[in-house]
Enzyme design. Structure first.
Site, PDB file in Angstrom:
ATOM      1  N   GLY A 109       0.837  -1.193   0.000  1.00 46.77           N
ATOM      2  CA  GLY A 109       0.000   0.000   0.000  1.00 46.77           C
ATOM      3  C   GLY A 109       0.873   1.245   0.000  1.00 46.77           C
ATOM      4  O   GLY A 109       2.016   1.220   0.475  1.00 46.77           O
TER       5      GLY A 109
ATOM      6  N   GLY B  31      -6.975  14.828   4.018  1.00 50.99           N
ATOM      7  CA  GLY B  31      -5.776  14.687   3.192  1.00 50.99           C
ATOM      8  C   GLY B  31      -5.626  13.307   2.577  1.00 50.99           C
ATOM      9  O   GLY B  31      -4.642  13.043   1.888  1.00 50.99           O
TER      10      GLY B  31
ATOM     11  N   TYR C 223      -6.498   7.549  -0.467  1.00 47.33           N
ATOM     12  CA  TYR C 223      -6.178   6.393   0.386  1.00 47.33           C
ATOM     13  C   TYR C 223      -7.453   5.816   1.019  1.00 47.33           C
ATOM     14  O   TYR C 223      -7.685   4.607   0.999  1.00 47.33           O
ATOM     15  CB  TYR C 223      -5.196   6.839   1.461  1.00 47.33           C
ATOM     16  CG  TYR C 223      -4.681   5.750   2.373  1.00 47.33           C
ATOM     17  CD1 TYR C 223      -3.710   4.854   1.941  1.00 47.33           C
ATOM     18  CD2 TYR C 223      -5.147   5.636   3.688  1.00 47.33           C
ATOM     19  CE1 TYR C 223      -3.224   3.865   2.786  1.00 47.33           C
ATOM     20  CE2 TYR C 223      -4.672   4.653   4.532  1.00 47.33           C
ATOM     21  CZ  TYR C 223      -3.703   3.775   4.082  1.00 47.33           C
ATOM     22  OH  TYR C 223      -3.229   2.799   4.918  1.00 47.33           O
TER      23      TYR C 223
ATOM     24  N   GLY D 141      -5.373  -0.621  12.775  1.00 42.59           N
ATOM     25  CA  GLY D 141      -5.502   0.725  13.332  1.00 42.59           C
ATOM     26  C   GLY D 141      -4.162   1.420  13.213  1.00 42.59           C
ATOM     27  O   GLY D 141      -3.497   1.334  12.179  1.00 42.59           O
TER      28      GLY D 141
HETATM   29  N1  LIG Z   1       1.484   1.459   9.139  1.00 44.69           N
HETATM   30  C1  LIG Z   1       0.255   1.677   9.591  1.00 44.69           C
HETATM   31  O1  LIG Z   1       0.038   2.276  10.668  1.00 44.69           O
HETATM   32  C2  LIG Z   1      -0.928   1.176   8.808  1.00 44.69           C
HETATM   33  C3  LIG Z   1      -2.216   1.409   9.316  1.00 44.69           C
HETATM   34  C4  LIG Z   1      -3.308   0.942   8.606  1.00 44.69           C
HETATM   35  C5  LIG Z   1      -3.103   0.238   7.417  1.00 44.69           C
HETATM   36  N2  LIG Z   1      -1.844   0.024   6.936  1.00 44.69           N
HETATM   37  C6  LIG Z   1      -1.713  -0.717   5.675  1.00 44.69           C
HETATM   38  O2  LIG Z   1      -0.857  -1.826   5.894  1.00 44.69           O
HETATM   39  C7  LIG Z   1      -0.111  -2.100   4.701  1.00 44.69           C
HETATM   40  C8  LIG Z   1       1.382  -2.101   5.014  1.00 44.69           C
HETATM   41  O3  LIG Z   1       1.716  -0.822   5.556  1.00 44.69           O
HETATM   42  P1  LIG Z   1       3.214  -0.467   6.017  1.00 44.69           P
HETATM   43  O4  LIG Z   1       3.131   0.760   6.844  1.00 44.69           O
HETATM   44  O5  LIG Z   1       3.879  -1.674   6.541  1.00 44.69           O
HETATM   45  O6  LIG Z   1       3.845  -0.072   4.577  1.00 44.69           O
HETATM   46  P2  LIG Z   1       5.371   0.280   4.175  1.00 44.69           P
HETATM   47  O7  LIG Z   1       6.303   0.069   5.322  1.00 44.69           O
HETATM   48  O8  LIG Z   1       5.337   1.608   3.505  1.00 44.69           O
HETATM   49  O9  LIG Z   1       5.682  -0.845   3.067  1.00 44.69           O
HETATM   50  C9  LIG Z   1       4.963  -0.883   1.890  1.00 44.69           C
HETATM   51  C10 LIG Z   1       5.352  -2.130   1.128  1.00 44.69           C
HETATM   52  O10 LIG Z   1       4.577  -2.161  -0.077  1.00 44.69           O
HETATM   53  C11 LIG Z   1       5.457  -2.342  -1.184  1.00 44.69           C
HETATM   54  N3  LIG Z   1       4.915  -1.657  -2.336  1.00 44.69           N
HETATM   55  C12 LIG Z   1       4.639  -0.323  -2.451  1.00 44.69           C
HETATM   56  N4  LIG Z   1       4.168  -0.060  -3.688  1.00 44.69           N
HETATM   57  C13 LIG Z   1       4.161  -1.250  -4.355  1.00 44.69           C
HETATM   58  C14 LIG Z   1       3.792  -1.622  -5.663  1.00 44.69           C
HETATM   59  N5  LIG Z   1       3.365  -0.723  -6.569  1.00 44.69           N
HETATM   60  N6  LIG Z   1       3.903  -2.934  -6.023  1.00 44.69           N
HETATM   61  C15 LIG Z   1       4.369  -3.854  -5.139  1.00 44.69           C
HETATM   62  N7  LIG Z   1       4.744  -3.549  -3.875  1.00 44.69           N
HETATM   63  C16 LIG Z   1       4.632  -2.265  -3.499  1.00 44.69           C
HETATM   64  C17 LIG Z   1       6.790  -1.761  -0.748  1.00 44.69           C
HETATM   65  O11 LIG Z   1       7.841  -2.351  -1.507  1.00 44.69           O
HETATM   66  P3  LIG Z   1       9.135  -1.443  -1.971  1.00 44.69           P
HETATM   67  O12 LIG Z   1       9.632  -0.797  -0.698  1.00 44.69           O
HETATM   68  O13 LIG Z   1      10.077  -2.443  -2.564  1.00 44.69           O
HETATM   69  O14 LIG Z   1       8.621  -0.460  -2.980  1.00 44.69           O
HETATM   70  C18 LIG Z   1       6.825  -2.150   0.721  1.00 44.69           C
HETATM   71  O15 LIG Z   1       7.316  -3.467   0.865  1.00 44.69           O
HETATM   72  C19 LIG Z   1      -0.519  -1.029   3.694  1.00 44.69           C
HETATM   73  O16 LIG Z   1      -1.516  -1.541   2.837  1.00 44.69           O
HETATM   74  C20 LIG Z   1      -1.067   0.072   4.567  1.00 44.69           C
HETATM   75  O17 LIG Z   1      -1.993   0.859   3.880  1.00 44.69           O
HETATM   76  C21 LIG Z   1      -0.753   0.486   7.603  1.00 44.69           C
END
Ligand SMILES: NC(=O)c1ccc[n+]([C@@H]2O[C@H](COP(=O)([O-])OP(=O)(O)OC[C@H]3O[C@@H](n4cnc5c(N)ncnc54)[C@H](OP(=O)(O)O)[C@@H]3O)[C@@H](O)[C@H]2O)c1
Length: 250
Positions: A94, A153, A157, A188
């Site tokens: 994401g 913002g 998303y 969350g």
């Molecule tokens: N962190 C939070 O608090 C939170 C809260 C709610 C929901 N989420 C959701 O949980 C998921 C993971 O979040 P995170 O914070 O762990 O994310 P993150 O650390 O930013 O990591 C994102 C991952 O997605 C990969 N990615 C991005 N664009 C891509 C694409 N076009 N094709 C294939 N892979 C792609 C990246 O690979 P590269 O680095 O190689 O590009 C990376 O491994 C997301 O869907 C996010 O929306 C997160």
């Protein structure tokens, strides 16, 4: 939960953040994990080496853009050719491109929808024929509490993440009774590299919103994914599960 040996798991974005915890968790459960990275292949290879050194598991790394249907098809075809099966699809990749709606460029909206919503659809479309042939499959989509609450913002998303609710339920209906389940985890506020770099007052404001007064971890999300993938969850489909410290009560 039972061991899931010999099962093959595809985890998009499985090389960092929440995805790293999901990849490690499924590997610990005995699955062969194929983690997809996009722009940071070097980081992904280092992650695989680290897991091998720390835990002894081989994580297979593939590179591709989930927003590109040809990449999704290629990755699934490669896994089918190399392992002869695919059992779990975890749509975790994401991105964000935050701006208020008035200032948001069409490209910002388009890119976020492509990765966060089209990506899971493209991946599911490529994986489902294998699941139908095998009479078994698990899809777990990773949404966000913002898909339920909205957030200033984040029109792009929030729309992409609530879109996953409809995608999950529809795929669940289209696969019900065929050994395939489709579910959705709604994280969350989760501790990641990104949250670690927030100013302390912003971080505290986030924590104050949560009834449990704490952020979750990647392992909290991975635990829900592991449950949905387990044989024990065979009667659970079309579910949206908040893992959010009480932030969402559905
Ligand atoms: N962190 C939070 O608090 C939170 C809260 C709610 C929901 N989420 C959701 O949980 C998921 C993971 O979040 P995170 O914070 O762990 O994310 P993150 O650390 O930013 O990591 C994102 C991952 O997605 C990969 N990615 C991005 N664009 C891509 C694409 N076009 N094709 C294939 N892979 C792609 C990246 O690979 P590269 O680095 O190689 O590009 C990376 O491994 C997301 O869907 C996010 O929306 C997160």
């Amino acid at each position: 939960m039972s061991k899931i040996e010999a099962r093959v798991a595809l985890v998009t974005g499985g090389t960092r953040g929440i995805g790293e915890s999901i990849s490690r968790g499924l590997a610990r459960d005995g699955a062969k994990v194929v983690a997809v990275c996009n722009s940071h292949r070097d980081h992904a290879m280092e992650f695989a080496e680290k897991v091998k050194a720390e835990e002894g598991y081989d994580i297979d790394i593939r590179q591709g853009n989930v927003g590109n249907p040809a990449d999704c098809q290629r990755i699934v075809d490669e896994i089918a050719a190399d392992y002869g099966r695919l059992d779990y699809l975890v749509n975790n990749a994401g991105i964000v491109r935050d701006r208020t709606a008035v200032k948001m460029q069409l490209l910002d909206f388009d890119q976020v929808m492509k990765v966060n919503l089209y990506g899971p659809f493209f991946m599911a479309k490529a994986a489902l024929p294998h699941f139908f042939d095998a009479g078994f499959g698990r899809i777990v989509n990773i949404s966000s509490f913002v898909g339920e609450t909205g957030r200033v913002g984040q029109a792009n998303y929030a729309a992409s993440k609530s879109g996953l609710f409809g995608l999950t339920k529809t795929l669940a209906l289209e696969t019900a009774g065929k050994g395939i389940t489709v579910n959705c985890v709604i994280p969350g506020a989760i501790e990641t590299e990104m949250s670690g770099s927030l100013p302390p007052e912003i971080l505290q404001a986030v924590i104050d919103m949560v009834p449990m007064k704490a952020m979750g971890t990647g392992d909290d999300i991975a635990a829900a994914v592991r449950f949905f993938c387990s044989d024990e969850a065979k009667y659970v489909t079309g579910a949206l599960l908040p893992v959010a410290g009480g932030l969402l009560m559905m």
